[in-house]
Design a protein around this motif. Structure first.
Motif, mmCIF file in Angstrom:
data_model
loop_
_atom_site.group_PDB
_atom_site.id
_atom_site.type_symbol
_atom_site.label_atom_id
_atom_site.label_comp_id
_atom_site.label_asym_id
_atom_site.label_seq_id
_atom_site.Cartn_x
_atom_site.Cartn_y
_atom_site.Cartn_z
ATOM 1 N N ASP A 96 0.846 -1.183 0.000
ATOM 2 C CA ASP A 96 0.000 0.000 0.000
ATOM 3 C C ASP A 96 0.890 1.243 0.000
ATOM 4 O O ASP A 96 2.101 1.142 -0.161
ATOM 5 N N ARG A 97 0.289 2.419 0.194
ATOM 6 C CA ARG A 97 1.056 3.670 0.117
ATOM 7 C C ARG A 97 2.084 3.821 1.222
ATOM 8 O O ARG A 97 2.957 4.662 1.142
ATOM 9 N N LYS A 98 2.003 3.033 2.261
ATOM 10 C CA LYS A 98 2.961 3.123 3.358
ATOM 11 C C LYS A 98 3.979 1.979 3.307
ATOM 12 O O LYS A 98 4.653 1.696 4.279
ATOM 13 N N ALA A 99 4.089 1.337 2.147
ATOM 14 C CA ALA A 99 5.041 0.239 1.961
ATOM 15 C C ALA A 99 6.433 0.794 1.669
ATOM 16 O O ALA A 99 6.597 1.951 1.286
ATOM 17 N N LEU A 100 7.416 -0.047 1.865
ATOM 18 C CA LEU A 100 8.813 0.278 1.551
ATOM 19 C C LEU A 100 9.321 -0.708 0.515
ATOM 20 O O LEU A 100 9.151 -1.919 0.671
ATOM 21 N N ILE A 101 9.931 -0.190 -0.539
ATOM 22 C CA ILE A 101 10.592 -1.029 -1.536
ATOM 23 C C ILE A 101 12.088 -0.928 -1.293
ATOM 24 O O ILE A 101 12.633 0.170 -1.149
ATOM 25 N N ILE A 102 12.744 -2.077 -1.254
ATOM 26 C CA ILE A 102 14.187 -2.142 -1.061
ATOM 27 C C ILE A 102 14.780 -2.764 -2.322
ATOM 28 O O ILE A 102 14.521 -3.931 -2.619
ATOM 29 N N ALA A 103 15.540 -1.993 -3.080
ATOM 30 C CA ALA A 103 16.173 -2.461 -4.306
ATOM 31 C C ALA A 103 17.541 -3.036 -3.961
ATOM 32 O O ALA A 103 18.397 -2.327 -3.435
ATOM 33 N N VAL A 104 17.744 -4.317 -4.249
ATOM 34 C CA VAL A 104 19.021 -4.978 -3.983
ATOM 35 C C VAL A 104 19.582 -5.445 -5.314
ATOM 36 O O VAL A 104 19.070 -6.385 -5.921
ATOM 37 N N GLY A 105 20.613 -4.759 -5.781
ATOM 38 C CA GLY A 105 21.203 -5.160 -7.049
ATOM 39 C C GLY A 105 21.963 -4.036 -7.710
ATOM 40 O O GLY A 105 22.284 -3.029 -7.083
ATOM 41 N N GLY A 106 22.200 -4.239 -8.991
ATOM 42 C CA GLY A 106 22.963 -3.273 -9.775
ATOM 43 C C GLY A 106 22.080 -2.213 -10.389
ATOM 44 O O GLY A 106 20.958 -1.962 -9.933
ATOM 45 N N GLY A 107 22.574 -1.612 -11.457
ATOM 46 C CA GLY A 107 21.906 -0.479 -12.073
ATOM 47 C C GLY A 107 20.526 -0.774 -12.609
ATOM 48 O O GLY A 107 19.598 0.017 -12.430
ATOM 49 N N VAL A 108 20.341 -1.922 -13.276
ATOM 50 C CA VAL A 108 19.027 -2.258 -13.828
ATOM 51 C C VAL A 108 18.013 -2.456 -12.706
ATOM 52 O O VAL A 108 16.902 -1.932 -12.759
ATOM 53 N N VAL A 109 18.394 -3.175 -11.666
ATOM 54 C CA VAL A 109 17.495 -3.381 -10.526
ATOM 55 C C VAL A 109 17.146 -2.034 -9.895
ATOM 56 O O VAL A 109 15.978 -1.753 -9.606
ATOM 57 N N GLY A 110 18.146 -1.195 -9.690
ATOM 58 C CA GLY A 110 17.899 0.113 -9.092
ATOM 59 C C GLY A 110 16.992 0.976 -9.939
ATOM 60 O O GLY A 110 16.088 1.650 -9.421
ATOM 61 N N ASP A 111 17.204 0.967 -11.250
ATOM 62 C CA ASP A 111 16.376 1.776 -12.150
ATOM 63 C C ASP A 111 14.934 1.281 -12.177
ATOM 64 O O ASP A 111 13.998 2.070 -12.057
ATOM 65 N N VAL A 112 14.743 -0.018 -12.347
ATOM 66 C CA VAL A 112 13.386 -0.575 -12.432
ATOM 67 C C VAL A 112 12.662 -0.440 -11.096
ATOM 68 O O VAL A 112 11.507 -0.017 -11.042
ATOM 69 N N ALA A 113 13.336 -0.775 -9.998
ATOM 70 C CA ALA A 113 12.705 -0.649 -8.679
ATOM 71 C C ALA A 113 12.403 0.814 -8.363
ATOM 72 O O ALA A 113 11.347 1.122 -7.795
ATOM 73 N N GLY A 114 13.303 1.715 -8.733
ATOM 74 C CA GLY A 114 13.081 3.138 -8.499
ATOM 75 C C GLY A 114 11.884 3.662 -9.270
ATOM 76 O O GLY A 114 11.059 4.403 -8.731
ATOM 77 N N PHE A 115 11.763 3.265 -10.526
ATOM 78 C CA PHE A 115 10.623 3.698 -11.335
ATOM 79 C C PHE A 115 9.333 3.108 -10.786
ATOM 80 O O PHE A 115 8.316 3.793 -10.678
ATOM 81 N N ALA A 116 9.379 1.827 -10.396
ATOM 82 C CA ALA A 116 8.188 1.184 -9.816
ATOM 83 C C ALA A 116 7.786 1.882 -8.519
ATOM 84 O O ALA A 116 6.603 2.156 -8.295
ATOM 85 N N ALA A 117 8.749 2.191 -7.662
ATOM 86 C CA ALA A 117 8.447 2.859 -6.388
ATOM 87 C C ALA A 117 7.857 4.244 -6.625
ATOM 88 O O ALA A 117 6.910 4.651 -5.950
ATOM 89 N N ALA A 118 8.395 4.975 -7.597
ATOM 90 C CA ALA A 118 7.918 6.330 -7.870
ATOM 91 C C ALA A 118 6.509 6.337 -8.451
ATOM 92 O O ALA A 118 5.747 7.274 -8.222
#
Length: 135
Positions: A96-118
């Motif tokens: 939900d809106r109060k969830a936390l996403i933790i991206a563990v990995g390299g650039g692709v993981v960080g980019d995809v997880a960051g876009f998903a979180a945003a």
């Protein structure tokens, strides 16, 4: 353990970069300082999770369980389909809106997880645990 904390001023709000040998072992404490989250969701790739998963799990030794969301981290996997996969997986695991996403990995993981979180529910909290220098 010597920890280096770098304060970054961004246009949205300030945040900290925490670096140091063994800092992953204190991930739960660092995350607790960010506030309370309804759930935690780790986004990674199968390859990275096999290599670093146990260390990250030990570092997240908090009362919260976390949901694990894996996807292929090849450069060719950096597309909206991967973001959709993560978003659907987050929905299935009750984020939900109060969830936390933790991206563990390299650039692709960080980019995809960051876009998903945003973009997930107009934005949720995000923590990066990079596993490469580029990330």
């Amino acid at each position: 353990m010597k920890v280096t904390r770098i304060r970054v001023q961004s246009s949205a709000r300030p945040y900290s970069v925490v670096a140091g040998v063994g800092v992953i072992g204190h991930a739960a404490r660092e995350i607790a300082e960010l506030g309370h989250f309804s759930s935690m969701h780790v986004v990674s790739s199968p390859k990275v999770w096999r290599a670093a998963g146990k260390t990250v799990e030990r570092g997240l030794h908090c009362s919260h369980r976390f949901a694990l969301h894996l996807f292929n981290d090849a450069e060719s996997a950096k597309h909206l389909g991967a973001v959709e996969h993560i978003a659907r997986s987050l929905c299935q695991d009750g984020a939900d809106r109060k969830a936390l996403i933790i991206a563990v990995g390299g650039g692709v993981v960080g980019d995809v997880a960051g876009f998903a979180a945003a973009s997930f529910l107009r934005g949720v909290a995000l923590v990066h645990i990079p596993t490469t220098l580029v990330a």
